[in-house]
Design an enzyme around this catalytic site. Structure first.
Site, PDB file in Angstrom:
ATOM      1  N   LYS A  14       0.823  -1.218   0.000  1.00 55.81           N
ATOM      2  CA  LYS A  14       0.000   0.000   0.000  1.00 55.81           C
ATOM      3  C   LYS A  14       0.854   1.264   0.000  1.00 55.81           C
ATOM      4  O   LYS A  14       0.608   2.189  -0.762  1.00 55.81           O
ATOM      5  CB  LYS A  14      -0.931   0.043   1.230  1.00 55.81           C
ATOM      6  N   ARG A 128      11.313  -6.474   5.485  1.00 52.12           N
ATOM      7  CA  ARG A 128      11.176  -5.056   5.849  1.00 52.12           C
ATOM      8  C   ARG A 128      11.648  -4.833   7.289  1.00 52.12           C
ATOM      9  O   ARG A 128      12.305  -3.848   7.585  1.00 52.12           O
ATOM     10  CB  ARG A 128       9.717  -4.609   5.680  1.00 52.12           C
ATOM     11  N   ARG A 134      11.535  -1.751  11.745  1.00 46.54           N
ATOM     12  CA  ARG A 134      10.188  -1.483  12.259  1.00 46.54           C
ATOM     13  C   ARG A 134       9.831  -2.541  13.302  1.00 46.54           C
ATOM     14  O   ARG A 134       9.826  -3.734  13.006  1.00 46.54           O
ATOM     15  CB  ARG A 134       9.185  -1.505  11.101  1.00 46.54           C
ATOM     16  N   ARG A 145      -0.966  -9.543  13.384  1.00 43.87           N
ATOM     17  CA  ARG A 145      -1.539  -8.538  12.469  1.00 43.87           C
ATOM     18  C   ARG A 145      -2.341  -9.206  11.350  1.00 43.87           C
ATOM     19  O   ARG A 145      -3.363  -8.673  10.916  1.00 43.87           O
ATOM     20  CB  ARG A 145      -0.425  -7.648  11.893  1.00 43.87           C
TER      21      ARG A 145
HETATM   22  P1  ADP Z   1       0.660  -2.452   7.873  1.00 44.13           P
HETATM   23  O1  ADP Z   1       1.959  -2.747   7.221  1.00 44.13           O
HETATM   24  O2  ADP Z   1       0.311  -3.454   8.943  1.00 44.13           O
HETATM   25  O3  ADP Z   1      -0.455  -2.194   6.927  1.00 44.13           O
HETATM   26  P2  ADP Z   1       0.534   0.304   8.944  1.00 44.13           P
HETATM   27  O4  ADP Z   1       1.804   1.064   8.901  1.00 44.13           O
HETATM   28  O5  ADP Z   1      -0.572   0.730   8.014  1.00 44.13           O
HETATM   29  O6  ADP Z   1       0.970  -1.194   8.734  1.00 44.13           O
HETATM   30  O7  ADP Z   1      -0.065   0.289  10.435  1.00 44.13           O
HETATM   31  C1  ADP Z   1       0.715  -0.117  11.526  1.00 44.13           C
HETATM   32  C2  ADP Z   1      -0.170  -0.288  12.773  1.00 44.13           C
HETATM   33  O8  ADP Z   1      -0.816   0.971  13.102  1.00 44.13           O
HETATM   34  C3  ADP Z   1      -1.324  -1.274  12.655  1.00 44.13           C
HETATM   35  O9  ADP Z   1      -0.909  -2.609  12.905  1.00 44.13           O
HETATM   36  C4  ADP Z   1      -2.278  -0.736  13.749  1.00 44.13           C
HETATM   37  O10 ADP Z   1      -1.848  -1.093  15.043  1.00 44.13           O
HETATM   38  C5  ADP Z   1      -2.126   0.769  13.635  1.00 44.13           C
HETATM   39  N1  ADP Z   1      -3.124   1.330  12.693  1.00 44.13           N
HETATM   40  C6  ADP Z   1      -2.855   1.850  11.462  1.00 44.13           C
HETATM   41  N2  ADP Z   1      -3.988   2.227  10.842  1.00 44.13           N
HETATM   42  C7  ADP Z   1      -5.008   1.937  11.695  1.00 44.13           C
HETATM   43  C8  ADP Z   1      -6.433   2.053  11.632  1.00 44.13           C
HETATM   44  N3  ADP Z   1      -7.033   2.565  10.552  1.00 44.13           N
HETATM   45  N4  ADP Z   1      -7.160   1.640  12.696  1.00 44.13           N
HETATM   46  C9  ADP Z   1      -6.581   1.134  13.781  1.00 44.13           C
HETATM   47  N5  ADP Z   1      -5.256   0.976  13.907  1.00 44.13           N
HETATM   48  C10 ADP Z   1      -4.462   1.362  12.884  1.00 44.13           C
END
Ligand code: ADP
Length: 190
Positions: A14, A128, A134, A145
């Site tokens: 994404k 990653r 991270r 997750r």
């Molecule tokens: P990923 O690679 O898991 O898509 P992100 O960088 O988008 O990672 O998000 C990392 C973390 O931030 C998620 O695992 C969650 O804990 C929190 N988070 C991000 N976006 C949201 C959301 N829309 N609602 C709730 N928690 C979120």
């Protein structure tokens, strides 16, 4: 206005594809993950709360994320549109986004579902984690997750299909090919 939801499991690409879409269409980008990581780095109250959830591989409560998103949305001036990356992640968030945009005379243009097989997601996230450090990209948290993705986030696929906004994107293959498929889906709704 182009309001694009980029959707997919953790590790589906994404963030990478969002940067390319921003460059191509000149729209704004909201990555909830990036905003939360910046809050953590700056040691804010929200950051302290967020860290607890993120380290456990859990989602933050909907109300916190929705308020954060509304504030970010209103910070854009003369926007041509927005790509929402990492939001919505629950049905409640999708409903809130719909309402938030309606209040501003807008709507979601398309939801792009970046589809990547689970074994590939795992490989990408572990790599990653090694490269970026991270903290949530370790095997144990990644597994949590993915469970959260399947139980709380994947139901949005049906939700957006019902809204008539769903576009499937094969997220496996060359970056350029995926970007080209995404652009086709966007141009079809522009
Ligand atoms: P990923 O690679 O898991 O898509 P992100 O960088 O988008 O990672 O998000 C990392 C973390 O931030 C998620 O695992 C969650 O804990 C929190 N988070 C991000 N976006 C949201 C959301 N829309 N609602 C709730 N928690 C979120």
């Amino acid at each position: 206005m182009l309001n694009i939801v980029i959707f997919g499991a953790p590790g589906s690409g994404k963030g990478t594809q969002s940067e390319r879409i921003v460059a191509q269409y000149g729209i704004n980008h909201i990555s909830t993950g990036d905003v939360l990581r910046a809050e953590i780095k700056n040691g804010t109250e929200l950051g302290k709360t967020a860290k607890g959830y993120i380290d456990q591989g859990q989602l933050l409560p909907d109300n916190l994320i929705i308020d954060m998103l509304a504030a970010k949305l209103d910070s854009f001036k003369d926007s041509k549109g927005v790509i929402f990356d990492g939001f919505p992640r629950t049905i409640a968030q999708a409903e809130a986004l719909k309402q938030m945009l309606a209040e501003r005379g807008q709507k979601v243009s398309v939801m792009l579902d970046l589809d990547v097989p689970e074994d590939e997601l795992m490989k990408r996230l572990i790599l990653r984690g090694q490269q970026s450090g991270r903290a949530d990209d370790n095997e144990e948290t990644i597994k949590k997750r993915l469970v959260v993705y399947h139980s709380q986030t994947a139901p949005l696929i049906e939700w957006y299909k019902n809204e008539g906004l769903y576009a499937h994107i094969n997220g496996l293959g060359a970056l350029e090919t995926i970007t080209a498929d995404i652009c086709k889906a966007i141009d079809a709704v522009k």
